[in-house]
Scaffold this active site. Structure first.
Site, PDB file in Angstrom:
ATOM      1  CG  ASP A  16      -0.312   0.129   2.548  1.00  0.00           C
ATOM      2  OD1 ASP A  16       0.940   0.183   2.608  1.00  0.00           O
ATOM      3  OD2 ASP A  16      -1.023   0.187   3.560  1.00  0.00           O
ATOM      4  CB  CYS A  73       0.917  -2.619   4.791  1.00  0.00           C
ATOM      5  SG  CYS A  73       0.848  -3.744   6.194  1.00  0.00           S
ATOM      6  N   GLY A  74       2.314  -0.601   6.325  1.00  0.00           N
ATOM      7  CA  GLY A  74       2.995   0.146   7.375  1.00  0.00           C
ATOM      8  C   GLY A  74       3.664  -0.766   8.384  1.00  0.00           C
ATOM      9  CB  THR A  75       2.392  -2.861  10.997  1.00  0.00           C
ATOM     10  OG1 THR A  75       1.182  -3.360  10.395  1.00  0.00           O
ATOM     11  CG2 THR A  75       2.092  -1.555  11.721  1.00  0.00           C
ATOM     12  N   GLY A  76       3.109  -4.401   8.208  1.00  0.00           N
ATOM     13  CA  GLY A  76       3.153  -5.776   7.686  1.00  0.00           C
ATOM     14  C   GLY A  76       2.017  -6.618   8.244  1.00  0.00           C
ATOM     15  N   GLY A  78      -1.420  -5.910   8.587  1.00  0.00           N
ATOM     16  CA  GLY A  78      -2.630  -5.948   7.754  1.00  0.00           C
ATOM     17  C   GLY A  78      -2.428  -6.813   6.524  1.00  0.00           C
ATOM     18  CG  HIS A 106      10.364 -24.310  11.872  1.00  0.00           C
ATOM     19  ND1 HIS A 106      10.406 -24.131  13.237  1.00  0.00           N
ATOM     20  CD2 HIS A 106      11.509 -24.968  11.547  1.00  0.00           C
ATOM     21  CE1 HIS A 106      11.511 -24.664  13.728  1.00  0.00           C
ATOM     22  NE2 HIS A 106      12.213 -25.158  12.719  1.00  0.00           N
ATOM     23  NE  ARG A 117       3.161   4.757   7.478  1.00  0.00           N
ATOM     24  CZ  ARG A 117       1.854   4.993   7.382  1.00  0.00           C
ATOM     25  NH1 ARG A 117       1.013   4.429   8.227  1.00  0.00           N
ATOM     26  NH2 ARG A 117       1.403   5.796   6.448  1.00  0.00           N
ATOM     27  NE  ARG A 140       9.993 -30.324  14.992  1.00  0.00           N
ATOM     28  CZ  ARG A 140      11.213 -30.010  14.571  1.00  0.00           C
ATOM     29  NH1 ARG A 140      11.865 -30.814  13.724  1.00  0.00           N
ATOM     30  NH2 ARG A 140      11.795 -28.883  14.955  1.00  0.00           N
ATOM     31  CG  HIS A 141       8.641 -28.091  10.600  1.00  0.00           C
ATOM     32  ND1 HIS A 141       8.258 -27.472  11.769  1.00  0.00           N
ATOM     33  CD2 HIS A 141       9.966 -28.387  10.742  1.00  0.00           C
ATOM     34  CE1 HIS A 141       9.297 -27.380  12.581  1.00  0.00           C
ATOM     35  NE2 HIS A 141      10.349 -27.934  11.983  1.00  0.00           N
TER      36      HIS A 141
HETATM   37  C1  RB5 Z   1      -2.002   2.434   6.573  1.00  0.00           C
HETATM   38  O1  RB5 Z   1      -2.080   3.642   7.248  1.00  0.00           O
HETATM   39  C2  RB5 Z   1      -1.699   1.323   7.550  1.00  0.00           C
HETATM   40  O2  RB5 Z   1      -2.798   1.082   8.376  1.00  0.00           O
HETATM   41  C3  RB5 Z   1      -1.321   0.059   6.797  1.00  0.00           C
HETATM   42  O3  RB5 Z   1      -0.238   0.332   5.984  1.00  0.00           O
HETATM   43  C4  RB5 Z   1      -0.903  -1.138   7.611  1.00  0.00           C
HETATM   44  O4  RB5 Z   1       0.072  -0.829   8.542  1.00  0.00           O
HETATM   45  C5  RB5 Z   1      -1.974  -1.968   8.156  1.00  0.00           C
HETATM   46  O5  RB5 Z   1      -1.729  -3.040   8.756  1.00  0.00           O
END
Ligand code: RB5
Length: 154
Positions: A16, A73-76, A78, A106, A117, A140-141
């Site tokens: 995104d 994405c910002g955190t990975g 989502g 694994h 981010r 096992r995996h």
């Molecule tokens: C977008 O602002 C942010 O919510 C998205 O990139 C992501 O971090 C969601 O998990």
């Protein structure tokens, strides 16, 4: 399930807006390494919805067995939640070198997710390289992955 990672030289990338910059770094890195790369967007900083790109990448990976998806994405978080809704996708969120290795060893992840981010470009390419260099351990995996696959049928 096979241990063969030979098809894993084909990569589908998606992000995104929050992950675009890091995704572009990873795309350039994968191209430099000579992998077959398809960048499924996003291509600008305009705000978009990450599930749309998780879907594009996830469906491409399912249609090309042996390929790997890379989602940012910002955190990975989502991206990994969304991609894991697609039947056949095993998406792993990478957050250090060890998880980059274990996601393959694994979990035989066919999609990796990272947080644009949260991490540096150097961390991202390092973890990508570790994931790519690692093979699924099987044993096992294998049984555990079969149990995960069974969760996909109602
Ligand atoms: C977008 O602002 C942010 O919510 C998205 O990139 C992501 O971090 C969601 O998990």
């Amino acid at each position: 399930m096979s241990n063969d990672t030979s098809g894993s030289s084909r990569f589908y990338f998606g992000s995104d807006h929050a992950g675009r910059e890091l995704k572009d770094v990873l795309v350039a890195h994968a191209k430099n390494r000579g992998f077959a790369v398809e960048d499924l967007g996003t291509y600008s900083d305009d705000s978009v919805d990450y599930p749309d790109y998780a879907e594009k990448v996830g469906r491409a990976v399912v249609s090309h067995p042996g390929s790997t998806g890379v989602l940012v994405c910002g955190t990975g978080i989502g991206m990994s939640i969304a991609a894991n809704k697609i039947r056949g996708i095993r998406a792993g969120l990478l957050y250090n070198e060890s998880t980059a290795r274990l996601a393959r060893q694994h979990n035989n992840a066919n999609v990796i997710a990272m947080g644009g981010r949260e991490i540096s470009p150097l961390q991202a390419v390092t973890w990508f390289d570790i994931f790519v260099a690692t093979a699924f351990e099987g044993g096992r995996h294998e049984r555990r992955l079969e149990k995960i696959a069974r969760l996909e049928t109602p």
